[in-house]
Design a protein around this motif. Structure first.
Motif, PDB file in Angstrom:
ATOM      1  N   MET A   1      -3.918  18.587   6.880  1.00 21.97           N
ATOM      2  CA  MET A   1      -3.999  18.045   5.534  1.00 21.97           C
ATOM      3  C   MET A   1      -4.319  16.557   5.592  1.00 21.97           C
ATOM      4  O   MET A   1      -3.699  15.805   6.335  1.00 21.97           O
ATOM      5  CB  MET A   1      -2.649  18.250   4.825  1.00 21.97           C
ATOM      6  N   THR A   2      -5.303  16.156   4.833  1.00 25.83           N
ATOM      7  CA  THR A   2      -5.684  14.756   4.763  1.00 25.83           C
ATOM      8  C   THR A   2      -4.823  14.053   3.723  1.00 25.83           C
ATOM      9  O   THR A   2      -4.668  14.529   2.610  1.00 25.83           O
ATOM     10  CB  THR A   2      -7.167  14.609   4.382  1.00 25.83           C
ATOM     11  N   LEU A   3      -4.269  12.922   4.119  1.00 24.88           N
ATOM     12  CA  LEU A   3      -3.488  12.112   3.183  1.00 24.88           C
ATOM     13  C   LEU A   3      -4.413  11.472   2.162  1.00 24.88           C
ATOM     14  O   LEU A   3      -5.560  11.156   2.468  1.00 24.88           O
ATOM     15  CB  LEU A   3      -2.747  11.010   3.930  1.00 24.88           C
ATOM     16  N   LYS A   4      -3.878  11.256   0.981  1.00 27.89           N
ATOM     17  CA  LYS A   4      -4.636  10.584  -0.071  1.00 27.89           C
ATOM     18  C   LYS A   4      -3.849   9.356  -0.500  1.00 27.89           C
ATOM     19  O   LYS A   4      -2.769   9.465  -1.066  1.00 27.89           O
ATOM     20  CB  LYS A   4      -4.844  11.528  -1.251  1.00 27.89           C
ATOM     21  N   LEU A   5      -4.375   8.186  -0.180  1.00 26.74           N
ATOM     22  CA  LEU A   5      -3.744   6.928  -0.571  1.00 26.74           C
ATOM     23  C   LEU A   5      -4.586   6.287  -1.658  1.00 26.74           C
ATOM     24  O   LEU A   5      -5.815   6.294  -1.579  1.00 26.74           O
ATOM     25  CB  LEU A   5      -3.646   5.970   0.619  1.00 26.74           C
ATOM     26  N   GLU A   6      -3.893   5.745  -2.649  1.00 28.89           N
ATOM     27  CA  GLU A   6      -4.581   5.066  -3.733  1.00 28.89           C
ATOM     28  C   GLU A   6      -3.954   3.700  -3.950  1.00 28.89           C
ATOM     29  O   GLU A   6      -2.732   3.577  -4.031  1.00 28.89           O
ATOM     30  CB  GLU A   6      -4.497   5.885  -5.022  1.00 28.89           C
ATOM     31  N   GLU A  19      -4.719  -2.939   0.226  1.00 30.26           N
ATOM     32  CA  GLU A  19      -5.686  -1.956   0.731  1.00 30.26           C
ATOM     33  C   GLU A  19      -5.906  -2.143   2.230  1.00 30.26           C
ATOM     34  O   GLU A  19      -5.912  -1.176   2.994  1.00 30.26           O
ATOM     35  CB  GLU A  19      -7.009  -2.069  -0.024  1.00 30.26           C
ATOM     36  N   SER A  20      -6.051  -3.372   2.655  1.00 30.98           N
ATOM     37  CA  SER A  20      -6.218  -3.672   4.075  1.00 30.98           C
ATOM     38  C   SER A  20      -4.995  -3.224   4.878  1.00 30.98           C
ATOM     39  O   SER A  20      -5.123  -2.619   5.953  1.00 30.98           O
ATOM     40  CB  SER A  20      -6.462  -5.173   4.263  1.00 30.98           C
ATOM     41  N   ASN A  21      -3.808  -3.495   4.362  1.00 35.28           N
ATOM     42  CA  ASN A  21      -2.573  -3.100   5.043  1.00 35.28           C
ATOM     43  C   ASN A  21      -2.447  -1.578   5.118  1.00 35.28           C
ATOM     44  O   ASN A  21      -1.969  -1.040   6.116  1.00 35.28           O
ATOM     45  CB  ASN A  21      -1.351  -3.700   4.343  1.00 35.28           C
ATOM     46  N   ALA A  22      -2.884  -0.884   4.067  1.00 32.83           N
ATOM     47  CA  ALA A  22      -2.841   0.581   4.071  1.00 32.83           C
ATOM     48  C   ALA A  22      -3.773   1.139   5.142  1.00 32.83           C
ATOM     49  O   ALA A  22      -3.407   2.068   5.883  1.00 32.83           O
ATOM     50  CB  ALA A  22      -3.223   1.122   2.701  1.00 32.83           C
ATOM     51  N   LYS A  23      -4.967   0.549   5.260  1.00 34.89           N
ATOM     52  CA  LYS A  23      -5.912   0.987   6.300  1.00 34.89           C
ATOM     53  C   LYS A  23      -5.320   0.753   7.686  1.00 34.89           C
ATOM     54  O   LYS A  23      -5.432   1.603   8.571  1.00 34.89           O
ATOM     55  CB  LYS A  23      -7.247   0.256   6.145  1.00 34.89           C
ATOM     56  N   ASN A  24      -4.686  -0.395   7.884  1.00 38.35           N
ATOM     57  CA  ASN A  24      -4.059  -0.694   9.170  1.00 38.35           C
ATOM     58  C   ASN A  24      -2.946   0.293   9.485  1.00 38.35           C
ATOM     59  O   ASN A  24      -2.817   0.753  10.622  1.00 38.35           O
ATOM     60  CB  ASN A  24      -3.500  -2.121   9.193  1.00 38.35           C
ATOM     61  N   ALA A  25      -2.138   0.642   8.488  1.00 40.92           N
ATOM     62  CA  ALA A  25      -1.036   1.580   8.689  1.00 40.92           C
ATOM     63  C   ALA A  25      -1.555   2.944   9.113  1.00 40.92           C
ATOM     64  O   ALA A  25      -1.022   3.567  10.039  1.00 40.92           O
ATOM     65  CB  ALA A  25      -0.209   1.704   7.411  1.00 40.92           C
ATOM     66  N   VAL A  26      -2.613   3.403   8.460  1.00 42.63           N
ATOM     67  CA  VAL A  26      -3.204   4.709   8.789  1.00 42.63           C
ATOM     68  C   VAL A  26      -3.757   4.689  10.215  1.00 42.63           C
ATOM     69  O   VAL A  26      -3.529   5.622  10.997  1.00 42.63           O
ATOM     70  CB  VAL A  26      -4.301   5.075   7.761  1.00 42.63           C
ATOM     71  N   GLU A  27      -4.451   3.609  10.566  1.00 47.29           N
ATOM     72  CA  GLU A  27      -5.011   3.480  11.913  1.00 47.29           C
ATOM     73  C   GLU A  27      -3.913   3.425  12.963  1.00 47.29           C
ATOM     74  O   GLU A  27      -4.021   4.054  14.017  1.00 47.29           O
ATOM     75  CB  GLU A  27      -5.891   2.225  12.011  1.00 47.29           C
ATOM     76  N   ASN A  28      -2.851   2.682  12.693  1.00 43.08           N
ATOM     77  CA  ASN A  28      -1.754   2.543  13.660  1.00 43.08           C
ATOM     78  C   ASN A  28      -1.084   3.866  13.962  1.00 43.08           C
ATOM     79  O   ASN A  28      -0.575   4.078  15.070  1.00 43.08           O
ATOM     80  CB  ASN A  28      -0.705   1.540  13.153  1.00 43.08           C
ATOM     81  N   LEU A  29      -1.065   4.765  12.985  1.00 43.52           N
ATOM     82  CA  LEU A  29      -0.425   6.073  13.166  1.00 43.52           C
ATOM     83  C   LEU A  29      -1.430   7.160  13.561  1.00 43.52           C
ATOM     84  O   LEU A  29      -1.065   8.322  13.702  1.00 43.52           O
ATOM     85  CB  LEU A  29       0.301   6.489  11.877  1.00 43.52           C
ATOM     86  N   ASN A  30      -2.701   6.767  13.739  1.00 43.90           N
ATOM     87  CA  ASN A  30      -3.765   7.710  14.095  1.00 43.90           C
ATOM     88  C   ASN A  30      -3.847   8.879  13.113  1.00 43.90           C
ATOM     89  O   ASN A  30      -3.955  10.039  13.502  1.00 43.90           O
ATOM     90  CB  ASN A  30      -3.586   8.233  15.524  1.00 43.90           C
ATOM     91  N   LEU A  31      -3.754   8.562  11.829  1.00 43.21           N
ATOM     92  CA  LEU A  31      -3.828   9.574  10.780  1.00 43.21           C
ATOM     93  C   LEU A  31      -5.210   9.567  10.139  1.00 43.21           C
ATOM     94  O   LEU A  31      -5.964   8.611  10.261  1.00 43.21           O
ATOM     95  CB  LEU A  31      -2.773   9.290   9.700  1.00 43.21           C
ATOM     96  N   THR A  32      -5.504  10.661   9.455  1.00 47.36           N
ATOM     97  CA  THR A  32      -6.720  10.743   8.658  1.00 47.36           C
ATOM     98  C   THR A  32      -6.311  10.630   7.197  1.00 47.36           C
ATOM     99  O   THR A  32      -5.421  11.351   6.748  1.00 47.36           O
ATOM    100  CB  THR A  32      -7.432  12.090   8.891  1.00 47.36           C
ATOM    101  N   ALA A  33      -6.943   9.726   6.480  1.00 42.67           N
ATOM    102  CA  ALA A  33      -6.583   9.526   5.078  1.00 42.67           C
ATOM    103  C   ALA A  33      -7.791   9.079   4.272  1.00 42.67           C
ATOM    104  O   ALA A  33      -8.656   8.368   4.781  1.00 42.67           O
ATOM    105  CB  ALA A  33      -5.477   8.485   4.964  1.00 42.67           C
ATOM    106  N   ASP A  34      -7.813   9.529   3.034  1.00 42.97           N
ATOM    107  CA  ASP A  34      -8.778   9.021   2.065  1.00 42.97           C
ATOM    108  C   ASP A  34      -8.076   7.885   1.325  1.00 42.97           C
ATOM    109  O   ASP A  34      -6.999   8.086   0.763  1.00 42.97           O
ATOM    110  CB  ASP A  34      -9.173  10.106   1.057  1.00 42.97           C
ATOM    111  N   ILE A  35      -8.681   6.708   1.348  1.00 40.77           N
ATOM    112  CA  ILE A  35      -8.091   5.555   0.674  1.00 40.77           C
ATOM    113  C   ILE A  35      -9.039   5.132  -0.442  1.00 40.77           C
ATOM    114  O   ILE A  35     -10.190   4.790  -0.194  1.00 40.77           O
ATOM    115  CB  ILE A  35      -7.848   4.388   1.659  1.00 40.77           C
TER     116      ILE A  35
END
Length: 78
Positions: A1-6, A19-35
């Motif tokens: 399941m892909t996470l959806k961040l808004e 938005e930048s911090n959210a992208k960093n958080a997703v990258e740090n956890l190696n997750l896939t997310a639509d932001i």
């Protein structure tokens, strides 16, 4: 399941930082997310957000009126 961040906000500097911090958080956890960044004030208000920036994860608003750090966002994602 892909996470959806808004990111809900008008596009100000704080909104951009969240938005930048959210992208960093997703990258740090190696997750896939639509932001997505929602800037429409009516859409933001219909979600009950009166102070921006706000963060929604999978449709649920988890933070309003502050810029969360990547570490704080990661806690919501784990």
């Amino acid at each position: 399941m892909t996470l959806k961040l808004e990111i809900l906000g008008t596009g100000c500097k704080k909104c951009q930082q969240l938005e930048s911090n959210a992208k960093n958080a997703v990258e740090n956890l190696n997750l896939t997310a639509d932001i997505n960044h929602i800037t429409d004030s009516i859409e933001i208000a219909t979600r009950g957000v009166m102070s921006t920036p706000a963060l929604a994860i999978n449709g649920k608003v988890v933070s309003k009126g502050k810029v969360l750090t990547p570490e704080q966002i990661q806690a919501f994602l784990q």
